[in-house]
Design an enzyme around this catalytic site. Structure first.
Site, PDB file in Angstrom:
ATOM      1  N   ARG A 235       0.857  -1.177   0.000  1.00 47.72           N
ATOM      2  CA  ARG A 235       0.000   0.000   0.000  1.00 47.72           C
ATOM      3  C   ARG A 235       0.898   1.233   0.000  1.00 47.72           C
ATOM      4  O   ARG A 235       1.972   1.233   0.611  1.00 47.72           O
ATOM      5  CB  ARG A 235      -0.906   0.033   1.245  1.00 47.72           C
ATOM      6  CG  ARG A 235      -2.097  -0.922   1.167  1.00 47.72           C
ATOM      7  CD  ARG A 235      -3.140  -0.485   0.139  1.00 47.72           C
ATOM      8  NE  ARG A 235      -4.268  -1.387   0.077  1.00 47.72           N
ATOM      9  CZ  ARG A 235      -4.396  -2.417  -0.765  1.00 47.72           C
ATOM     10  NH1 ARG A 235      -3.425  -2.696  -1.615  1.00 47.72           N
ATOM     11  NH2 ARG A 235      -5.481  -3.179  -0.754  1.00 47.72           N
ATOM     12  N   GLU A 264      -2.559   7.776  -4.572  1.00 45.14           N
ATOM     13  CA  GLU A 264      -2.902   7.189  -5.869  1.00 45.14           C
ATOM     14  C   GLU A 264      -4.356   7.380  -6.275  1.00 45.14           C
ATOM     15  O   GLU A 264      -4.679   7.353  -7.465  1.00 45.14           O
ATOM     16  CB  GLU A 264      -2.561   5.688  -5.884  1.00 45.14           C
ATOM     17  CG  GLU A 264      -3.441   4.834  -4.979  1.00 45.14           C
ATOM     18  CD  GLU A 264      -3.050   3.366  -5.014  1.00 45.14           C
ATOM     19  OE1 GLU A 264      -1.863   3.054  -4.852  1.00 45.14           O
ATOM     20  OE2 GLU A 264      -3.954   2.528  -5.211  1.00 45.14           O
ATOM     21  N   HIS A 296      -1.113   0.350  -9.633  1.00 40.25           N
ATOM     22  CA  HIS A 296      -1.773  -0.659  -8.788  1.00 40.25           C
ATOM     23  C   HIS A 296      -2.294  -1.819  -9.653  1.00 40.25           C
ATOM     24  O   HIS A 296      -3.477  -2.153  -9.615  1.00 40.25           O
ATOM     25  CB  HIS A 296      -2.908  -0.027  -7.981  1.00 40.25           C
ATOM     26  CG  HIS A 296      -3.181  -0.749  -6.687  1.00 40.25           C
ATOM     27  ND1 HIS A 296      -3.488  -0.110  -5.528  1.00 40.25           N
ATOM     28  CD2 HIS A 296      -3.183  -2.071  -6.379  1.00 40.25           C
ATOM     29  CE1 HIS A 296      -3.686  -0.993  -4.557  1.00 40.25           C
ATOM     30  NE2 HIS A 296      -3.503  -2.206  -5.061  1.00 40.25           N
TER      31      HIS A 296
HETATM   32  P1  NAI Z   1      -1.574 -11.673   4.162  1.00 37.58           P
HETATM   33  O1  NAI Z   1      -2.602 -11.258   5.154  1.00 37.58           O
HETATM   34  O2  NAI Z   1      -1.560 -13.075   3.671  1.00 37.58           O
HETATM   35  O3  NAI Z   1      -0.107 -11.375   4.769  1.00 37.58           O
HETATM   36  C1  NAI Z   1       0.230 -10.195   5.425  1.00 37.58           C
HETATM   37  C2  NAI Z   1       1.400 -10.517   6.353  1.00 37.58           C
HETATM   38  O4  NAI Z   1       1.864  -9.286   6.908  1.00 37.58           O
HETATM   39  C3  NAI Z   1       1.034 -11.448   7.505  1.00 37.58           C
HETATM   40  O5  NAI Z   1       1.979 -12.490   7.609  1.00 37.58           O
HETATM   41  C4  NAI Z   1       1.107 -10.517   8.719  1.00 37.58           C
HETATM   42  O6  NAI Z   1       1.509 -11.190   9.901  1.00 37.58           O
HETATM   43  C5  NAI Z   1       2.163  -9.531   8.263  1.00 37.58           C
HETATM   44  N1  NAI Z   1       2.169  -8.299   9.039  1.00 37.58           N
HETATM   45  C6  NAI Z   1       1.163  -7.745   9.779  1.00 37.58           C
HETATM   46  N2  NAI Z   1       1.616  -6.620  10.374  1.00 37.58           N
HETATM   47  C7  NAI Z   1       2.919  -6.467   9.999  1.00 37.58           C
HETATM   48  C8  NAI Z   1       3.921  -5.525  10.313  1.00 37.58           C
HETATM   49  N3  NAI Z   1       3.700  -4.515  11.180  1.00 37.58           N
HETATM   50  N4  NAI Z   1       5.142  -5.669   9.746  1.00 37.58           N
HETATM   51  C9  NAI Z   1       5.410  -6.704   8.910  1.00 37.58           C
HETATM   52  N5  NAI Z   1       4.494  -7.643   8.600  1.00 37.58           N
HETATM   53  C10 NAI Z   1       3.261  -7.532   9.142  1.00 37.58           C
HETATM   54  O7  NAI Z   1      -1.683 -10.635   2.978  1.00 37.58           O
HETATM   55  P2  NAI Z   1      -1.280 -10.823   1.438  1.00 37.58           P
HETATM   56  O8  NAI Z   1      -2.411 -11.448   0.704  1.00 37.58           O
HETATM   57  O9  NAI Z   1       0.054 -11.447   1.346  1.00 37.58           O
HETATM   58  O10 NAI Z   1      -1.214  -9.287   0.971  1.00 37.58           O
HETATM   59  C11 NAI Z   1      -0.272  -8.388   1.527  1.00 37.58           C
HETATM   60  C12 NAI Z   1      -0.661  -6.964   1.145  1.00 37.58           C
HETATM   61  O11 NAI Z   1      -0.518  -6.811  -0.258  1.00 37.58           O
HETATM   62  C13 NAI Z   1      -2.151  -6.625   1.413  1.00 37.58           C
HETATM   63  O12 NAI Z   1      -2.341  -6.155   2.735  1.00 37.58           O
HETATM   64  C14 NAI Z   1      -2.428  -5.546   0.406  1.00 37.58           C
HETATM   65  O13 NAI Z   1      -2.174  -4.293   1.019  1.00 37.58           O
HETATM   66  C15 NAI Z   1      -1.393  -5.781  -0.691  1.00 37.58           C
HETATM   67  N6  NAI Z   1      -2.006  -6.204  -1.967  1.00 37.58           N
HETATM   68  C16 NAI Z   1      -1.651  -5.514  -3.111  1.00 37.58           C
HETATM   69  C17 NAI Z   1      -2.169  -5.867  -4.336  1.00 37.58           C
HETATM   70  C18 NAI Z   1      -1.754  -5.158  -5.597  1.00 37.58           C
HETATM   71  O14 NAI Z   1      -2.456  -5.276  -6.621  1.00 37.58           O
HETATM   72  N7  NAI Z   1      -0.662  -4.441  -5.605  1.00 37.58           N
HETATM   73  C19 NAI Z   1      -3.178  -6.947  -4.452  1.00 37.58           C
HETATM   74  C20 NAI Z   1      -3.421  -7.649  -3.216  1.00 37.58           C
HETATM   75  C21 NAI Z   1      -2.878  -7.261  -2.012  1.00 37.58           C
END
Ligand code: NAI
Length: 339
Positions: A235, A264, A296
């Site tokens: 993000r 964005e 994005h």
């Molecule tokens: P997920 O929920 O599977 O993994 C997120 C991880 O971040 C978890 O392991 C969690 O413990 C960890 N986390 C939580 N707080 C944290 C912190 N303070 N510092 C470091 N790690 C922390 O999520 P997923 O599916 O892997 O997605 C990650 C992010 O990617 C989403 O939150 C979203 O913002 C972004 N995203 C971007 C997309 C794009 O098109 N560019 C599409 C989908 C998601």
């Protein structure tokens, strides 16, 4: 069940229309992003369906409750644009699509890394102009280098699998480390400071929360290796953009691949080429030859769009038929966002 879908792009409509009949829903599509000024578009709807650049803040949710909207269905994974505390207060559940294609985003992160490392974006323009010089295009072997991965969830794990394939060492930070996964994947959990100081490439895959907002600022950048490649497909507000610009100007940051940007919403997903850009920070970012900004689009694969449409309509169907909240997101201390 009537659904109002905000922020609709032609490809959204196409993927939802392909399967809508199977669910028997009435879907009304709007181009505009949901915000407190256009909630009226949802009048008569049971559910609103929103994406990353719609805004469901407390005022918007209050108005949705007044219209008797019963469900907010996010057609994305991130939920930082929804005031979950307000949604709970007004009794409107929020569901999302937790994983539509971790492969899509992970592969896009790799595309940014490789393009920036090997300067593919510059080579593309050069050769088209008859310039076959290699000057300034020197990259490095990914093999043997260290990747620092922030957050080790679904997307990060796909990325790590690919980077291990390159023969990279992977260090990671996650406040909830999964030691078993680390042993299996051959990665090491380290502190954020150690990650910053060891990584040749840093990639952000954590959610945007109060804890992570602007985590990459002056201090974090000062701990990084000179010449580091920074990738953000998470993000925009994970990075303090002005600090990043300073880091780029001082050549501390070697390159940046940004699929997200903190402001964005005013630009991404729209053709603004007829307008004069009034965002000086974005304009400065775009002026660097070692920065790639994509709009994005990490999620944007055929497979992901199909999964988004299916899971969203299934989430709504589970709610409307059985009052089941599959894939619900609730306000919790670590993901509650202060607006
Ligand atoms: P997920 O929920 O599977 O993994 C997120 C991880 O971040 C978890 O392991 C969690 O413990 C960890 N986390 C939580 N707080 C944290 C912190 N303070 N510092 C470091 N790690 C922390 O999520 P997923 O599916 O892997 O997605 C990650 C992010 O990617 C989403 O939150 C979203 O913002 C972004 N995203 C971007 C997309 C794009 O098109 N560019 C599409 C989908 C998601």
């Amino acid at each position: 069940m009537k659904i109002t879908l905000f922020g609709t792009q032609p490809y959204d409509k196409e993927s939802f229309e392909r399967i809508r009949d199977a669910y028997g829903f009435d879907i009304c599509y709007h181009r505009s992003h949901l915000n407190a000024n256009n909630v009226a578009l949802a009048r008569g709807s049971d559910a609103v369906c929103i994406f990353v650049n719609d805004t469901a803040d407390a005022e918007t949710i209050r108005q949705l409750a007044d219209l008797n909207v019963k469900l907010i269905a996010l057609r994305c994974a991130g939920f930082n644009n929804v005031d979950l505390n307000a949604a709970a207060r007004y009794g409107i559940p929020v569901v999302r699509v937790p994983a539509y294609s971790p492969h899509a985003v992970a592969e896009h992160a790799v595309a940014l890394m490789l393009a920036l490392n090997r300067k593919v974006h510059r080579a593309y323009w050069r050769t088209r102009d008859g310039n076959f010089s290699l000057h300034g295009l020197l990259g490095f072997d990914m093999y043997g280098k260290t990747a620092g991965i922030v957050g080790t969830g679904k997307i990060a794990r796909e990325l790590i699998r690919i980077l291990k394939g390159f023969g990279m060492t992977v260090v990671a930070y996650d406040p909830y480390p999964d030691r078993r996964y680390a042993a299996e994947a051959g990665i090491t959990y380290v502190s954020l400071d150690e990650l910053y100081s060891r990584a040749d490439i840093i990639s952000l895959h954590c959610p945007l929360t109060d804890r992570t907002r602007y985590m990459i600022g002056d201090v974090a950048i000062s701990h990084m290796k000179p010449g580091v490649i920074l990738i953000n497909t998470g993000r925009g507000q994970l990075i303090h953009t002005e600090a990043l610009i300073d880091g780029l100007k001082e050549k501390k940051i070697g390159a940046a691949g940004l699929d997200v940007y903190e402001e964005e919403a005013d630009y991404f997903y729209e053709d603004t080429s007829d307008r004069i850009m009034d965002d000086d920070v974005l304009a400065r970012l775009l002026s660097f030859n070692n920065v790639i900004v994509t709009s994005h689009q990490g999620f944007f694969t055929r497979e992901a769009l199909d999964n988004i449409a299916h899971t969203t309509l299934q989430n709504i169907s589970d709610f409307s038929e059985r009052r089941e909240l599959v894939n619900e997101v609730r306000a919790e201390p670590e993901n509650a966002v202060v607006k």
